[in-house]
Design an enzyme around this catalytic site. Structure first.
Site, mmCIF file in Angstrom:
data_model
loop_
_atom_site.group_PDB
_atom_site.id
_atom_site.type_symbol
_atom_site.label_atom_id
_atom_site.label_comp_id
_atom_site.label_asym_id
_atom_site.label_seq_id
_atom_site.Cartn_x
_atom_site.Cartn_y
_atom_site.Cartn_z
ATOM 1 N N GLY A 14 0.752 -1.147 0.040
ATOM 2 C CA GLY A 14 0.073 0.039 0.168
ATOM 3 C C GLY A 14 0.710 1.216 0.068
ATOM 4 O O GLY A 14 0.213 2.359 0.730
ATOM 5 N N SER A 15 1.957 1.327 -0.584
ATOM 6 C CA SER A 15 2.749 2.617 -0.516
ATOM 7 C C SER A 15 2.232 3.352 -1.495
ATOM 8 O O SER A 15 2.236 4.700 -1.180
ATOM 9 C CB SER A 15 4.269 2.264 -0.876
ATOM 10 O OG SER A 15 4.547 1.908 -2.248
ATOM 11 N N ASN A 16 1.733 2.952 -2.709
ATOM 12 C CA ASN A 16 0.782 4.091 -3.445
ATOM 13 C C ASN A 16 -0.307 4.608 -2.671
ATOM 14 O O ASN A 16 -0.643 5.878 -2.893
ATOM 15 C CB ASN A 16 0.481 3.632 -4.893
ATOM 16 C CG ASN A 16 1.625 3.411 -5.697
ATOM 17 O OD1 ASN A 16 2.148 4.711 -6.116
ATOM 18 N ND2 ASN A 16 2.592 2.258 -5.891
ATOM 19 N N MET A 92 -4.320 -6.882 -6.554
ATOM 20 C CA MET A 92 -4.015 -7.977 -7.562
ATOM 21 C C MET A 92 -5.148 -8.689 -8.001
ATOM 22 O O MET A 92 -4.911 -10.091 -8.167
ATOM 23 C CB MET A 92 -2.863 -8.630 -6.252
ATOM 24 C CG MET A 92 -2.049 -7.873 -6.023
ATOM 25 S SD MET A 92 -0.955 -7.172 -7.485
ATOM 26 C CE MET A 92 -0.195 -8.687 -8.171
ATOM 27 N N ASN A 109 -5.691 2.985 -12.188
ATOM 28 C CA ASN A 109 -4.753 2.126 -12.014
ATOM 29 C C ASN A 109 -3.561 2.562 -12.068
ATOM 30 O O ASN A 109 -3.153 3.646 -13.065
ATOM 31 C CB ASN A 109 -4.915 0.695 -12.642
ATOM 32 C CG ASN A 109 -3.882 -0.366 -11.871
ATOM 33 O OD1 ASN A 109 -3.695 -0.452 -10.939
ATOM 34 N ND2 ASN A 109 -3.162 -1.073 -13.074
ATOM 35 N N HIS A 111 0.415 1.443 -12.789
ATOM 36 C CA HIS A 111 1.058 0.120 -13.519
ATOM 37 C C HIS A 111 2.482 0.505 -13.455
ATOM 38 O O HIS A 111 2.956 1.557 -14.049
ATOM 39 C CB HIS A 111 0.675 -0.029 -14.874
ATOM 40 C CG HIS A 111 1.129 -1.533 -15.422
ATOM 41 N ND1 HIS A 111 0.890 -2.926 -14.910
ATOM 42 C CD2 HIS A 111 2.092 -1.571 -16.357
ATOM 43 C CE1 HIS A 111 1.660 -3.787 -15.639
ATOM 44 N NE2 HIS A 111 2.401 -2.884 -16.265
ATOM 45 N N ASP A 147 -4.413 -3.685 -18.125
ATOM 46 C CA ASP A 147 -3.377 -2.795 -18.522
ATOM 47 C C ASP A 147 -3.439 -2.203 -19.957
ATOM 48 O O ASP A 147 -2.659 -1.872 -20.551
ATOM 49 C CB ASP A 147 -1.925 -3.330 -18.475
ATOM 50 C CG ASP A 147 -1.613 -3.925 -17.112
ATOM 51 O OD1 ASP A 147 -2.483 -3.350 -16.097
ATOM 52 O OD2 ASP A 147 -0.929 -5.289 -17.120
ATOM 53 N N ALA A 175 9.292 7.367 -8.514
ATOM 54 C CA ALA A 175 8.345 7.937 -9.466
ATOM 55 C C ALA A 175 6.743 7.720 -9.295
ATOM 56 O O ALA A 175 5.990 8.691 -9.631
ATOM 57 C CB ALA A 175 8.686 7.704 -10.882
ATOM 58 N N GLU A 176 6.391 6.465 -9.081
ATOM 59 C CA GLU A 176 4.934 6.232 -8.700
ATOM 60 C C GLU A 176 4.550 7.069 -7.700
ATOM 61 O O GLU A 176 3.202 7.657 -7.936
ATOM 62 C CB GLU A 176 4.906 4.634 -8.186
ATOM 63 C CG GLU A 176 5.259 3.612 -9.548
ATOM 64 C CD GLU A 176 4.946 2.221 -8.965
ATOM 65 O OE1 GLU A 176 3.678 2.053 -8.475
ATOM 66 O OE2 GLU A 176 5.624 1.605 -9.283
HETATM 67 C C1 GRF Z 1 3.116 -1.010 -7.428
HETATM 68 O O1 GRF Z 1 4.325 -1.018 -7.938
HETATM 69 C C2 GRF Z 1 2.063 -0.482 -8.336
HETATM 70 O O2 GRF Z 1 2.579 -0.047 -9.647
HETATM 71 C C3 GRF Z 1 1.633 -2.052 -8.950
HETATM 72 O O3 GRF Z 1 1.775 -2.657 -7.791
HETATM 73 C C4 GRF Z 1 2.914 -2.032 -6.892
HETATM 74 C C5 GRF Z 1 1.995 -2.111 -5.682
HETATM 75 O O4 GRF Z 1 2.833 -1.512 -4.511
HETATM 76 N N1 GRF Z 1 0.350 -1.921 -9.486
HETATM 77 P P1 GRF Z 1 2.283 -0.732 -3.237
HETATM 78 O O5 GRF Z 1 1.212 -1.838 -2.843
HETATM 79 O O6 GRF Z 1 1.461 0.461 -3.836
HETATM 80 O O7 GRF Z 1 3.416 -0.567 -2.489
#
Ligand code: GRF
Length: 194
Positions: A14-16, A92, A109, A111, A147, A175-176
């Site tokens: 869940g870092s994003n 997932m 989403n 990716h 995707d 970067a995300e």
């Molecule tokens: C990230 O790399 C995202 O792009 C992909 O899965 C990963 C999830 O990482 N869809 P997090 O759970 O957000 O840390």
């Protein structure tokens, strides 16, 4: 300012999601986080969200007879949060065409590749195997094809000599965490159309 109510779907770290939650702490950010849902009750991200005072819910897909039943239960939770936008962040499970259609234009989403390159899993390994000089991440609308939905925004990082999948993943993840809040803000402000 009316802020776009945003539900986030996670399966793990869940870092994003955390990056979106942090961005939304700014009252000037055009989206607020209405809830965090996981198909994995043990997802570490749920603890972060709960600690941040955000409603959370977890329903394991394993306890449902099939995708339609699981998605019906998930929709019930999401409807309770009245989301304007649903942001997948490391979620997932592949979503059905019905689910994608129901939330079309409001379902996004992130990716970890420069789509349309490197779809699916193990994107950093794919990028290294292809010998690309640049890699990165993409925020896109979710459509039934995996995707494949229209791109909202991308960020690029260099592939450096000696990179491993792990070192590349770490660079892309930084970067995300910048790209996703920016892309969500643009959608919330109505600057992006499906
Ligand atoms: C990230 O790399 C995202 O792009 C992909 O899965 C990963 C999830 O990482 N869809 P997090 O759970 O957000 O840390």
């Amino acid at each position: 300012m009316t802020r776009a109510r945003t539900a986030i779907l996670i399966s793990g770290r869940g870092s994003n999601m955390a990056a979106l939650v942090e961005a939304a702490k700014d009252p000037g950010f055009p989206a607020e986080i209405a809830g965090v849902f996981s198909n994995n009750p043990d997802a570490a991200g749920l603890v972060f969200a709960a600690d941040a005072g955000i409603p959370t819910a977890a329903l394991s897909h394993k306890f449902y007879a099939g995708k339609p039943a699981f998605e019906a239960a998930m929709n019930e939770v999401l409807d309770g949060w009245r989301p304007d936008i649903i942001a997948l962040a490391g979620f997932m499970r592949l979503l059905s065409a019905e689910f994608c259609t129901r939330w079309a234009g409001r379902l996004i989403n992130i990716h970890p590749s420069l789509l349309p390159l490197h779809k699916g899993l193990h994107t950093h390994e794919q990028a290294l195997a292809d010998g690309v000089a640049e890699h990165g991440c993409t925020v896109h609308f979710v459509t039934p094809g995996m995707d494949e939905g229209p791109v909202i925004a991308q960020a690029r990082v260099p592939v450096l000599p000696g990179d491993t999948a792990d070192s590349l993943a770490t660079r892309v993840l930084v970067a995300e965490h910048r790209l996703y809040p920016d892309a969500l803000a643009r959608l919330a402000r109505g600057e992006v159309v499906f």
